[in-house]
Enzyme design. Sequence first.
Site, PDB file in Angstrom:
ATOM      1  N   HIS A  82      43.595  -9.563  -9.904  1.00  0.00           N
ATOM      2  CA  HIS A  82      42.078  -9.481 -10.249  1.00  0.00           C
ATOM      3  C   HIS A  82      41.681 -11.016 -10.143  1.00  0.00           C
ATOM      4  O   HIS A  82      42.191 -11.820 -10.199  1.00  0.00           O
ATOM      5  CB  HIS A  82      42.291  -9.282 -11.755  1.00  0.00           C
ATOM      6  N   ASP A 161      34.023  -1.761 -23.216  1.00  0.00           N
ATOM      7  CA  ASP A 161      33.541  -3.138 -22.362  1.00  0.00           C
ATOM      8  C   ASP A 161      32.315  -2.650 -21.717  1.00  0.00           C
ATOM      9  O   ASP A 161      31.612  -3.728 -21.699  1.00  0.00           O
ATOM     10  CB  ASP A 161      34.737  -3.352 -21.346  1.00  0.00           C
ATOM     11  N   ARG A 168      26.641  -8.480 -24.309  1.00  0.00           N
ATOM     12  CA  ARG A 168      26.815  -9.777 -24.115  1.00  0.00           C
ATOM     13  C   ARG A 168      25.769 -10.411 -23.121  1.00  0.00           C
ATOM     14  O   ARG A 168      25.304 -11.579 -23.313  1.00  0.00           O
ATOM     15  CB  ARG A 168      28.199 -10.089 -23.977  1.00  0.00           C
ATOM     16  N   SER A 183      37.751  -8.619 -22.229  1.00  0.00           N
ATOM     17  CA  SER A 183      37.174  -7.701 -21.252  1.00  0.00           C
ATOM     18  C   SER A 183      37.661  -7.408 -19.916  1.00  0.00           C
ATOM     19  O   SER A 183      37.690  -6.494 -19.474  1.00  0.00           O
ATOM     20  CB  SER A 183      35.666  -8.568 -20.936  1.00  0.00           C
ATOM     21  N   LYS A 187      40.293  -3.865 -19.115  1.00  0.00           N
ATOM     22  CA  LYS A 187      40.318  -3.113 -17.945  1.00  0.00           C
ATOM     23  C   LYS A 187      41.427  -2.978 -17.337  1.00  0.00           C
ATOM     24  O   LYS A 187      41.925  -1.987 -16.692  1.00  0.00           O
ATOM     25  CB  LYS A 187      39.109  -3.438 -17.192  1.00  0.00           C
TER      26      LYS A 187
HETATM   27  N1  URA Z   1      34.194 -10.345 -15.955  1.00  0.00           N
HETATM   28  C1  URA Z   1      34.569  -9.429 -16.921  1.00  0.00           C
HETATM   29  O1  URA Z   1      35.168  -8.154 -16.553  1.00  0.00           O
HETATM   30  N2  URA Z   1      34.185  -9.473 -18.281  1.00  0.00           N
HETATM   31  C2  URA Z   1      33.629 -10.804 -18.609  1.00  0.00           C
HETATM   32  O2  URA Z   1      33.438 -10.843 -19.796  1.00  0.00           O
HETATM   33  C3  URA Z   1      33.637 -11.695 -17.600  1.00  0.00           C
HETATM   34  C4  URA Z   1      33.726 -11.478 -16.318  1.00  0.00           C
END
Ligand code: URA
Length: 440
Positions: A82, A161, A168, A183, A187
């Site tokens: 990621h 999320d 947010r 977050s 995922k």
């Molecule tokens: N990428 C995400 O998936 N979540 C965040 O909060 C910031 C960047």
Amino acid sequence: MRMVDLIMKKREGKALTKEEIAFLVQGYVKGEIPDYQVSAFLMAVCFQGMTEEETFALTHEITISGDVVDLSPIEGVKVDKHSTGGVGDKTTLIAAPLAAACGVKIAKMSGRGLGHTGGTVDKLEAIPGMKMNLNREDFFQAVRDTGLAVIGQSGNLTPADKKLYALRDVTATVESIPLIASSIMGKKLAAGSDGIVLDVKTGSGAFMKTKEDAKDLALEMVKIGENAGKRMVALITNMDVPLGNAIGNSLEVIEAVQVLQGNGPEDLTFVATELAANMVYLAGKGTLEACRKQVKEAIDNGTGLERLAAMVSAQGGQAEVIRNTALFVKAPLEKNILARESGYLISMDTEQIGRASCILGAGREKKEDSIDYSAGILIHKKTGQAVKEGEVLATLYTSKEETFTEAEYCYLKALVFSEEKPQESPLIYERIALEKDDKS
Ligand code: URA
């Protein structure tokens, strides 16, 4: 339990229990707790932070709020990767096939670009015919057959999320390390791999503008993953300069192919192969040094490139364009940006450069915007290089003539020149791993 009491508790800097966090997240997803109370809570987190236990509990609730992918029907060690997002970051297109060529299984879900950053799904969709929404069985079969598959995020992954992130975004509560860490890791844990390599970018083109914040975020995410029983490594990488020379979807796929052929730009080759080596390492294929060698061999003997072509075919794409990148559709219009002065290029505001590429049509500002896959920028001069007045700094590509003026203005505004050569910055600042293993 009352939400107002939880907001007050967090406002006073006290730690919430896991039951309280479960109440909050589950209540929000079900629509029982309104946006305004969750907004107040998120703002309190921005000021007061969260303990490790709270962040872990929040991540867990995000993970289990929707489907959790069970990758056990695929044999072998599954490793994910990621990136926190950057400009010119096409490392997944390189690291994933290289790791697959070394025997790692990669069943990856990626995102689209938004704002100034690019996304792997958009890049892969620049390949004609490529399907990014395989159903579960086809996704698993593609990984079994070719070692890797990369698709868009499935419908019901981490709905908590989706709701929290949207809130947010409009309440100025994105920039909080526990909220970002939960977050991202919520995922990643839902996506089901055994190991995860994180590329935490820092610099002018990244989300985390300072190395200190990037390190805090990386550590937090590594701890969450280890706590959840995953093998974790994070690399803190430099995003003060675009990675490689290409920005824009087709241009980036072409550059990724060049790296897999062994003739890509050095900076991109270095970062992408380090990410790949760490993926191979997490799959238990030897010391980090041995894994670096395997990855280099996968470039030298062409098996990395073969894996990319095989993945493209398995997902319905035209693998011919990978074997012969001249087949990619070219932008009808191009324009060189010339240097207006001589000197050393000492910095590039990489977020602005990403914006210039979006203006040309390579990215989207809003989710519904469409993309021009052939649009983008090829950079000819990067930070640290000497430039003479009149030399070509970059070439812009687009289908819309009217975008050139604004994109050129944006690009030039991002550059700073000086008479003195700047000091070189590392491409990878640090590797963060909690495991003390490593005979590398
Ligand atoms: N990428 C995400 O998936 N979540 C965040 O909060 C910031 C960047």
